[in-house]
Design a protein around this motif. Structure first.
Motif, short mmCIF file in Angstrom:
data_model
loop_
_atom_site.label_atom_id
_atom_site.label_comp_id
_atom_site.label_asym_id
_atom_site.label_seq_id
_atom_site.Cartn_x
_atom_site.Cartn_y
_atom_site.Cartn_z
N ALA A 26 36.84 46.78 51.51
CA ALA A 26 37.28 46.17 50.24
C ALA A 26 38.81 46.13 50.17
CB ALA A 26 36.71 46.93 49.05
N ARG A 27 39.47 47.18 50.64
CA ARG A 27 40.94 47.20 50.58
C ARG A 27 41.54 46.20 51.57
NH1 ARG A 27 39.85 52.79 49.26
NH2 ARG A 27 40.16 53.53 51.38
N VAL A 28 40.93 46.06 52.73
CA VAL A 28 41.40 45.05 53.68
C VAL A 28 41.23 43.66 53.07
CG1 VAL A 28 41.02 44.01 55.95
CG2 VAL A 28 40.96 46.50 55.70
N GLN A 29 40.08 43.43 52.45
CA GLN A 29 39.83 42.14 51.80
C GLN A 29 40.87 41.87 50.72
OE1 GLN A 29 36.06 41.84 49.74
NE2 GLN A 29 36.22 39.62 49.55
N LEU A 30 41.18 42.88 49.92
CA LEU A 30 42.19 42.72 48.87
C LEU A 30 43.55 42.38 49.47
CD1 LEU A 30 41.16 45.70 46.57
CD2 LEU A 30 41.03 43.26 45.99
N LEU A 31 43.94 43.10 50.51
CA LEU A 31 45.24 42.83 51.15
C LEU A 31 45.28 41.42 51.71
CD1 LEU A 31 45.88 46.24 52.95
CD2 LEU A 31 47.09 45.33 50.94
N GLU A 32 44.19 40.99 52.32
CA GLU A 32 44.17 39.63 52.88
C GLU A 32 44.26 38.58 51.77
OE1 GLU A 32 40.74 39.76 55.47
OE2 GLU A 32 42.00 40.37 57.15
N MET A 33 43.63 38.83 50.65
CA MET A 33 43.74 37.90 49.52
C MET A 33 45.18 37.86 49.02
SD MET A 33 40.26 38.77 47.38
CE MET A 33 40.64 37.63 46.05
N LEU A 34 45.82 39.02 48.94
CA LEU A 34 47.19 39.10 48.43
C LEU A 34 48.21 38.55 49.43
CD1 LEU A 34 46.98 42.58 46.69
CD2 LEU A 34 46.85 40.31 45.63
N ALA A 35 47.83 38.43 50.69
CA ALA A 35 48.75 37.88 51.69
C ALA A 35 49.07 36.42 51.38
CB ALA A 35 48.15 38.01 53.09
N GLU A 36 48.23 35.78 50.59
CA GLU A 36 48.46 34.38 50.22
C GLU A 36 49.37 34.24 49.01
OE1 GLU A 36 44.60 32.60 49.79
OE2 GLU A 36 43.95 33.37 51.73
N GLY A 37 49.73 35.37 48.39
CA GLY A 37 50.60 35.35 47.22
C GLY A 37 49.99 36.15 46.09
N PRO A 38 50.69 36.24 44.96
CA PRO A 38 50.19 37.03 43.83
C PRO A 38 48.83 36.52 43.35
CG PRO A 38 52.48 36.38 43.47
CD PRO A 38 52.00 35.64 44.68
N VAL A 39 47.96 37.46 42.99
CA VAL A 39 46.62 37.12 42.53
C VAL A 39 46.31 37.93 41.28
CG1 VAL A 39 44.16 37.07 43.14
CG2 VAL A 39 45.88 36.70 44.92
N ALA A 40 45.72 37.26 40.29
CA ALA A 40 45.33 37.93 39.05
C ALA A 40 44.19 38.90 39.33
CB ALA A 40 44.90 36.90 38.01
N VAL A 41 44.19 40.01 38.61
CA VAL A 41 43.14 41.01 38.78
C VAL A 41 41.76 40.39 38.52
CG1 VAL A 41 42.18 43.15 37.80
CG2 VAL A 41 44.61 42.99 38.30
N SER A 42 41.67 39.51 37.56
CA SER A 42 40.38 38.87 37.26
C SER A 42 39.86 38.09 38.46
CB SER A 42 40.50 37.95 36.04
OG SER A 42 41.49 36.97 36.25
N ARG A 43 40.75 37.42 39.17
CA ARG A 43 40.31 36.69 40.37
C ARG A 43 39.94 37.65 41.50
NH1 ARG A 43 43.92 33.44 44.26
NH2 ARG A 43 42.45 33.32 45.97
N LEU A 44 40.71 38.74 41.64
CA LEU A 44 40.37 39.74 42.65
C LEU A 44 38.97 40.28 42.39
CD1 LEU A 44 43.73 41.74 42.86
CD2 LEU A 44 42.83 40.13 44.55
N ARG A 45 38.67 40.55 41.13
CA ARG A 45 37.34 41.07 40.76
C ARG A 45 36.26 40.02 41.06
NH1 ARG A 45 37.99 41.63 35.56
NH2 ARG A 45 36.98 39.67 35.18
N ASP A 46 36.50 38.80 40.66
CA ASP A 46 35.51 37.74 40.86
C ASP A 46 35.28 37.45 42.34
OD1 ASP A 46 35.32 37.52 38.12
OD2 ASP A 46 36.56 35.70 37.99
N ASP A 47 36.35 37.36 43.11
CA ASP A 47 36.24 36.98 44.52
C ASP A 47 35.71 38.10 45.41
OD1 ASP A 47 37.17 34.57 43.67
OD2 ASP A 47 39.04 34.61 44.82
N THR A 48 35.89 39.35 44.99
CA THR A 48 35.38 40.47 45.80
C THR A 48 34.01 40.92 45.34
OG1 THR A 48 36.40 42.16 44.40
CG2 THR A 48 37.69 41.37 46.31
N GLY A 49 33.67 40.65 44.08
CA GLY A 49 32.40 41.11 43.54
C GLY A 49 32.41 42.59 43.19
N LEU A 50 33.57 43.22 43.22
CA LEU A 50 33.68 44.64 42.88
C LEU A 50 33.61 44.84 41.37
CD1 LEU A 50 36.64 45.63 45.25
CD2 LEU A 50 34.23 46.29 45.51
#
Length: 121
Positions: A26-50
């Motif tokens: 999950a942390r690797v996935q989060l880092l990879e998502m953030l590598a594209e630029g700032p991401v809202a927590v709501s999108r992080l939650r939605d895209d990871t399913g956490l």
């Protein structure tokens, strides 16, 4: 990189803690998502399913290692990578895994060829 430290100045246990903090899918996935630029927590939650609490724990681990930084934009909480070296590390890991996978494929092909030759004899 201008901030490179001599190997002797970064103890092995400090490096191990860094890798440990990235040692969960999950942390690797989060880092990879953030590598594209700032991401809202709501999108992080939605895209990871956490679940929100689980996401918060993972983000906390990454924050404590200073791999990510929070910011507020228009009242929303965003996260981004703290420095470009985090992206470099993710790319290096991807490259390393590609090399290991290719090496494994070559080994398996050689074993398969040997098994075919032995069956012909």
């Amino acid at each position: 990189m201008k901030d490179d430290l001599p190997v002797a100045l970064v103890p092995s246990n400090v490096k191990a803690e860094l890798f440990k903090s990235m040692g969960h899918p999950a942390r690797v996935q989060l880092l990879e998502m953030l590598a594209e630029g700032p991401v809202a927590v709501s999108r992080l939650r939605d895209d990871t399913g956490l679940e929100a609490s689980n996401l918060s724990q993972h983000l906390g681990v990454l924050r404590r290692q200073r791999l990510i930084t929070p910011s507020r934009q228009e009242g929303r909480l965003f996260y981004e990578l703290s420095c470009p070296e985090v992206s470099v590390l993710l790319l290096a890991a991807r490259s390393l895994l590609g090399t290991v996978l290719q090496s494994t494929r070559l080994t398996l092909m050689a074993l398969d060829e040997s098994a075919r030759e032995a069956a012909v004899r």
